[in-house]
Write an enzyme that holds these catalytic residues in place. Sequence first.
Site, short mmCIF file in Angstrom:
data_model
loop_
_atom_site.label_atom_id
_atom_site.label_comp_id
_atom_site.label_asym_id
_atom_site.label_seq_id
_atom_site.Cartn_x
_atom_site.Cartn_y
_atom_site.Cartn_z
N ARG A 9 46.44 26.15 103.30
CA ARG A 9 46.61 25.38 102.08
C ARG A 9 47.82 25.93 101.32
O ARG A 9 47.87 27.13 101.02
CB ARG A 9 45.35 25.48 101.22
CG ARG A 9 45.48 24.83 99.88
CD ARG A 9 44.17 24.77 99.07
NE ARG A 9 44.49 24.15 97.81
CZ ARG A 9 44.47 24.78 96.63
NH1 ARG A 9 44.08 26.03 96.54
NH2 ARG A 9 44.83 24.14 95.54
N TYR A 34 35.88 31.85 91.10
CA TYR A 34 36.15 33.29 91.04
C TYR A 34 35.03 34.06 90.32
O TYR A 34 34.66 35.14 90.73
CB TYR A 34 37.48 33.56 90.32
CG TYR A 34 38.65 33.13 91.17
CD1 TYR A 34 39.23 33.98 92.10
CD2 TYR A 34 39.15 31.83 91.09
CE1 TYR A 34 40.27 33.58 92.92
CE2 TYR A 34 40.20 31.40 91.91
CZ TYR A 34 40.75 32.30 92.82
OH TYR A 34 41.77 31.89 93.63
N GLU A 50 43.78 22.65 89.83
CA GLU A 50 43.24 23.19 88.59
C GLU A 50 43.91 22.62 87.34
O GLU A 50 44.56 23.35 86.58
CB GLU A 50 43.36 24.72 88.59
CG GLU A 50 42.69 25.40 89.76
CD GLU A 50 42.82 26.91 89.76
OE1 GLU A 50 43.59 27.45 88.94
OE2 GLU A 50 42.16 27.57 90.57
N HIS A 101 50.94 22.52 91.81
CA HIS A 101 50.27 23.78 91.50
C HIS A 101 51.06 24.43 90.35
O HIS A 101 51.65 25.49 90.50
CB HIS A 101 50.20 24.66 92.74
CG HIS A 101 49.20 25.78 92.65
ND1 HIS A 101 48.18 25.95 93.57
CD2 HIS A 101 49.06 26.80 91.77
CE1 HIS A 101 47.48 27.03 93.25
NE2 HIS A 101 48.00 27.57 92.16
N GLU A 145 39.63 27.76 96.97
CA GLU A 145 40.08 29.11 96.59
C GLU A 145 38.88 29.96 96.28
O GLU A 145 37.96 29.52 95.57
CB GLU A 145 40.96 29.10 95.33
CG GLU A 145 42.37 28.68 95.54
CD GLU A 145 43.19 28.72 94.25
OE1 GLU A 145 42.91 29.56 93.36
OE2 GLU A 145 44.11 27.89 94.13
N ASN A 168 37.52 25.65 93.29
CA ASN A 168 37.99 27.04 93.24
C ASN A 168 37.02 27.83 92.40
O ASN A 168 36.71 27.45 91.26
CB ASN A 168 39.39 27.12 92.61
CG ASN A 168 40.45 26.43 93.46
OD1 ASN A 168 40.18 26.02 94.59
ND2 ASN A 168 41.65 26.31 92.92
O1 IFM Z 1 46.52 32.82 91.56
C1 IFM Z 1 45.69 31.85 91.02
C2 IFM Z 1 45.98 30.50 91.63
O2 IFM Z 1 47.30 30.13 91.46
C3 IFM Z 1 45.11 29.44 91.00
N1 IFM Z 1 43.74 29.82 91.01
C4 IFM Z 1 43.39 31.13 90.54
C5 IFM Z 1 44.24 32.17 91.25
C6 IFM Z 1 43.87 33.58 90.76
O3 IFM Z 1 44.05 33.69 89.39
#
Ligand code: IFM
Length: 458
Positions: A84, A300, A172, A127, A355, A298
């Site tokens: 990706r 985290y 995002e 992006h 992600e 995505n």
């Molecule tokens: O690095 C970023 C990415 O560009 C977009 N999503 C979160 C990642 C980590 O912060």
Amino acid sequence: MNNKAISLPLTSPLLSKEFIFGVATASFQIEGAAESRLDTIWDTFCATPGKIRDGSDGKRACDHVHHWEEDLRLIRSLGVDAYRFSVSWARVMHADGSVNQQGLDFYIALLDRLNEYGIKAFVTLYHWDLPQHLEDKGGWLNRETAFKFRDYAQLVSRAFGDRVYSYATLNEPFCSAYLGYEAGIHAPGHKSRAYGKQAAHHLLLAHGLAMQVLDDNAPEALNGIVLNFSPCYPESDSAEDIEAAKMADEYFNHWYLQPLLEQRYPDVLDKLPEDEHPPVQAGDLAIIGHKLDYIGINYYTRERYQASSTELFEKLEHEQQPLTDMGWEVFPQGLTDLLLDYHQRYQLPAVYITENGAAMVDKLVDGKVDDPERLAYLQSHLRAVHDAAIKGVDVRGYFAWSLMDNFEWAEGYLKRFGIVYVDYHSQQRIIKSSGYAYRDFLLQKAQSGNVKQQGGAK
Ligand code: IFM
């Protein structure tokens, strides 16, 4: 369990031959070669003192434009099914809207090589690196930018033909709109609640307009959008905290998902003053609600909220250990919860985890990088995806963020997310132990009878 390896239950849906594993990057974060493209809002932001923690910029980054062949060999060596990456609008289009053939050829060569290697291309069109000349006319505050994005999507998807397995219009939009126009911590650095909603609406409109183009030009590709979510948990069982977390969830997460899937903004809209409402025009929500082939998620971390006497909600600091180097709580359960929650609430299209990963303090010792915490993060989050999949969520892929260390936006080069270490002076790439574990896991998956599928996406 061997803590140097990644594993899943043998019957896991993630081990089926159709499930796609990949690695992800983004143009501004890795490409460098700024001299062969237009300026973007991130170039301007980086040039503004105090905006980037280490005062760095994306002019060279991982110099991927000059190292792309080596980088694709590296990707192939990891045994992934998919890569990706994003296209830089500023590299493929001149300010007058004409094509920058040299820039376009760069991506076409990359796509051809990926196809030659049998690696599926997941292409993100945007992006965050908006050409600066568009920002000079208002950027995402200007409705016209959505139509410029449609033109850009037209140019790229016509030129790429059938080389692309999957398109994402945006990565995002929350970050572009909220961090860039509302909180001011990302480019272009505006701080206004009204601007945040205005930018978000125009980004969603841009997405819908581009979807029409992609479905015409790339009917065989999987076309969709990538959203980031941090599930919102109440700090206590009190009705007030529960309500605060619900409003935060609508404000940060459903604000993007609900218009896409149900053609309406969430109820928290009614709690906002009139001048903070998105500038919706007749027909916009139908455009935004264009049918998605998939949604990229995505993930985290999670967030915790409590009631506030002055605001709709109050976000709490991340306290619970372990924390990543970003200061984000490691909370894999949040990914399972989020997937199950959205699966119940919405008619979700196919889901790809586009992600997931962690910044850790990596040290290069004797030419090696041992990163057990990142490996544990990947393991626990893959398990979290597995837990959601066995409960019925239609998850079809997982991409580690990131292939390699890169420019981490306002943090500059201080944070390393890669499963491959980058020495920014020599531009040497060194696979970290997490990268080897990911490779070995994929090798094992392939050897246990799974055959990679070829052909169209739909
Ligand atoms: O690095 C970023 C990415 O560009 C977009 N999503 C979160 C990642 C980590 O912060």
